[in-house]
Design a protein around this motif. Structure first.
Motif: not given
Length: 429
Positions: A380-385, A393-396, A419-420, A425-429
């Motif tokens: 749902l949003y961008d996330y940088q480690a 990951f990037m949105r979508d 990559a693993t 969890g609230n960044y995805v759907a």
């Protein structure tokens, strides 16, 4: 069974036992044997057709009834919540809602109008569909169920003739064996008389057996040729009625998806996960739902419920080994998050994950294509480690989900582009 029939059965029993045990020869007719095997296949198919036609009619009737009942229940769930208390009397110039507010009556958040409209339209479509298709069930009864039952009754009459042919064959064989034994032995005067009687009985048994055997060999092929013309009208009825059901339902739901409550641009899985994730965040605030629920420790170090050896097996919100991410409504920032620091310390205690895992070249190549059996979530949003072992990951982006918990505010484990790592969890759907 009549007394005469019982007497014949007793007379046939010794020869039947001897023929089954191999002590007596049995007359065979290859042409008739082939016809009988083909008839048995027709009989089994006709009985299955009759049974399936009844099930089809009952299943279709149940489908329409349960669909209407489900729609009515769904409409009841979506209907506005009204208290069972007596509504206050409105003063002059005061609306009922204003009277409720002024009296201090408790108000409830009502269903969104577009959702309520969708439930009402679905109930209307379900009722109209059932009323439109229900009269045609009588057509199924007259043109499919009843003819298939008539075919079974017709074949039952043929089976009676086949059973009778089997009895005549036993009479033919036992009289033939009796004549043969008397001719092979040295006969006395009484044996000559017995031989004469046996030959008369054998001649009568031969005529009766040949008559019914020839009748079956001449008429069974005609019956077998008529099986397709007999079934064809039933098949036509089944085809056209199923086509009508498909067209009616397709037209009804084609009009239904035009409502704004349905987003046909999303797949069923994505739409379901999006709504479930939103409602799961609201359920986290209800202590009643999770009352007396005990957390089950996990043996996976990537799980938030993991308990390391030597540590207490329970952890509360203040425990450094239990992560609590921010609310799902807004993308949280982890730059200065104390909870994220606790997760970093958790990783240092049990090792680093994600980027430290070395994958063979063939596994990276395979990760570029989606495994049909895998479960995926959408970012749902961008996330940088923010630390080693995090998954960026990037949105979508579609992330392959390796491990998740029931709480969307925990850290989950996933794989993206070879990559693993773990991610909120609230960044995805």
């Amino acid at each position: 069974m009549s007394l005469r029939g019982f007497s014949k059965a007793v007379a046939r029993l010794p020869h039947l036992v001897m023929s089954k045990s191999g002590y007596s020869s049995e007359t065979t007719d290859p042409e008739y044997t082939d016809l009988e095997e083909r008839f048995k296949l027709l009989d089994a198919s006709a009985r299955k057709l009759s049974e399936d036609s009844k099930k089809f009619k009952d299943a279709l009737s149940s489908l329409l009834a349960h669909q209407e009942s489900f729609a009515a229940t769904l409409l009841e769930v979506y209907s506005p919540i009204t208290p069972h208390l007596t509504s206050p009397v409105a003063a002059d110039g005061e609306s009922p809602m204003e009277a409720r507010i002024s009296s201090g009556a408790k108000s409830y958040k009502q269903t969104e109008p577009i959702s309520l409209q969708a439930a009402q339209e679905f109930a209307n479509f379900s009722q109209a569909t059932r009323q439109f298709l229900l009269p045609d069930l009588e057509t199924i009864e007259r043109r499919l169920v009843a003819p298939s039952m008539d075919l079974v009754l017709l074949l039952d009459n043929v089976k009676k003739v086949i059973i009778k042919r089997g009895h005549k064959l036993l009479d033919y064989d036992r009289h033939r064996e009796a004549v043969k034994k008397l001719k092979e032995k040295e006969r006395s005067v009484s044996d000559e008389k017995s031989l004469g009687k046996a030959e008369i009985a054998f001649d009568q048994a031969s005529r009766e057996y040949n008559h019914i055997n020839n009748l079956l060999k001449s008429e069974l092929p005609v019956l077998l040729q008529l099986k397709a013309p007999f079934i064809d009208p039933c098949f036509q009825t089944l085809f056209w009625y199923q086509l009508k059901v498909h067209q009616v339902l397709s037209q009804a739901y084609g009009d239904l998806i035009k409502l704004p409550a349905f987003d046909v641009s999303l797949s069923a899985a994505v739409g379901f996960e999006t709504k479930v994730a939103a409602q799961a965040a609201l359920l986290d605030d209800l202590s009643l739902v999770y009352r007396n629920r005990k957390s089950v420790p996990s043996n996976n170090p990537l799980s938030p419920d993991y308990v390391a050896p030597g540590l207490p097996d329970t952890a509360d919100a203040s425990s450094p080994h239990k992560f609590q991410s921010p609310q799902h409504a807004e993308p949280p920032s982890y730059a200065t998050s104390s909870q994220h620091q606790s997760v970093n310390s958790f990783k240092q205690l049990h090792g680093s994950y994600g980027s430290s895992i070395q994958h063979p070249p063939f596994e990276r190549a395979y990760s570029e294509t989606e495994d049909p059996a895998a479960t995926f979530v959408t970012a749902l949003y961008d996330y940088q480690a923010q630390a080693d072992g995090d998954l960026s990951f990037m949105r979508d982006d579609r992330i392959e989900l390796i491990e998740r918990t029931a709480d969307p505010n925990d850290w989950w484990t996933g794989r993206l582009r070879g990559a693993t790592g773990i991610f909120p969890g609230n960044y995805v759907a």
